[in-house]
Design an enzyme around this catalytic site. Sequence first.
Site, short mmCIF file in Angstrom:
data_model
loop_
_atom_site.label_atom_id
_atom_site.label_comp_id
_atom_site.label_asym_id
_atom_site.label_seq_id
_atom_site.Cartn_x
_atom_site.Cartn_y
_atom_site.Cartn_z
CE LYS A 1 -5.89 -4.00 9.55
NZ LYS A 1 -6.24 -4.10 8.25
NE ARG B 1 -1.43 -7.46 6.82
CZ ARG B 1 -1.67 -5.92 6.88
NH1 ARG B 1 -1.41 -5.17 7.97
NH2 ARG B 1 -2.44 -5.54 5.95
NE ARG C 1 -8.85 1.43 1.57
CZ ARG C 1 -8.14 0.45 2.39
NH1 ARG C 1 -8.70 0.75 3.50
NH2 ARG C 1 -7.28 -0.18 2.05
NE ARG D 1 -4.20 1.48 0.84
CZ ARG D 1 -4.34 0.96 1.89
NH1 ARG D 1 -4.53 1.28 3.22
NH2 ARG D 1 -3.81 -0.70 2.13
NE ARG E 1 -4.31 -4.84 0.59
CZ ARG E 1 -5.11 -3.77 0.26
NH1 ARG E 1 -5.46 -3.40 -0.85
NH2 ARG E 1 -5.71 -3.02 1.34
P1 AMP Z 1 -2.59 -2.01 5.70
O1 AMP Z 1 -2.61 -0.49 5.52
O2 AMP Z 1 -2.46 -2.42 6.88
O3 AMP Z 1 -3.79 -2.68 4.63
O4 AMP Z 1 -1.15 -2.42 5.13
C1 AMP Z 1 -0.82 -1.98 3.67
C2 AMP Z 1 0.14 -2.85 3.23
O5 AMP Z 1 1.43 -2.76 3.90
C3 AMP Z 1 0.08 -4.41 3.18
O6 AMP Z 1 -0.83 -4.84 2.12
C4 AMP Z 1 1.44 -5.05 3.27
O7 AMP Z 1 1.93 -4.95 2.07
C5 AMP Z 1 2.22 -3.91 4.33
N1 AMP Z 1 2.09 -4.27 5.66
C6 AMP Z 1 1.21 -3.77 6.78
N2 AMP Z 1 1.56 -4.45 7.63
C7 AMP Z 1 2.27 -5.47 7.76
C8 AMP Z 1 2.76 -6.38 8.36
N3 AMP Z 1 2.37 -6.68 9.71
N4 AMP Z 1 3.55 -7.47 7.68
C9 AMP Z 1 3.71 -7.48 6.42
N5 AMP Z 1 3.50 -6.55 5.76
C10 AMP Z 1 2.70 -5.61 6.18
#
Ligand code: AMP
Length: 191
Positions: A11, A86, A125, A131, A142
């Site tokens: 993404k 989400r 990754r 990370r 996740r």
């Molecule tokens: P990502 O980089 O999109 O994988 O997001 C990393 C982490 O940020 C996720 O595993 C959540 O802990 C938090 N996060 C990102 N976007 C959201 C969202 N829309 N709602 C809740 N938590 C989020």
Amino acid sequence: MLIIGPPGSGKGTQAERVSERLGVVAISTGDIFRANVKGETPLGIEAKKYMDAGDFVPDGVTNKMVRDRLSEGDVENGFLLDGYPRTTAQVDYLDGILANSDEKLDVVLQLTADDEELVSRLLGRAKETGRSDDNEAVIRHRLDLYHEQTEAVVAKYAQRGILAPINGIGAIDEVSDLLMAAIADVASAVR
Ligand code: AMP
């Protein structure tokens, strides 16, 4: 526009490419959270405990952050949200924000990939980026959350007829081309 997909589906990479090609700002909630964690802001300190466990940051916190971000001037020419909404509660909240500003979503780009491919990508990754939420137990959690909560988000947009599913397995350039073609389809239908 929105881009939705399970963790590891590319993404973020694809959102940046679409953003560059179309000149619309890409907004990643994950990136905003990570910047806040790095800067040790109150938001970052709050978010970190959820992120490290692979949990969602609570809707109240996330929604407010998105509302603030979407009130900035650079979204005037459109935006691509990456990683939000989400949960179905976030969908409702976003609907409210958009209705208030007389905006609507043109397209929801959905990147698809199977779980085992995603786990192996994310473990790769983890080695590169370090990370803190890229270890196998957290990765699987996740993915579970994606299936349990975010698939209902995808279903809502499918019902509205604005979902464009795209196969996220393939070379980065190939996936970008598929995304751009899906956007072009929507643009020609709108005209
Ligand atoms: P990502 O980089 O999109 O994988 O997001 C990393 C982490 O940020 C996720 O595993 C959540 O802990 C938090 N996060 C990102 N976007 C959201 C969202 N829309 N709602 C809740 N938590 C989020």
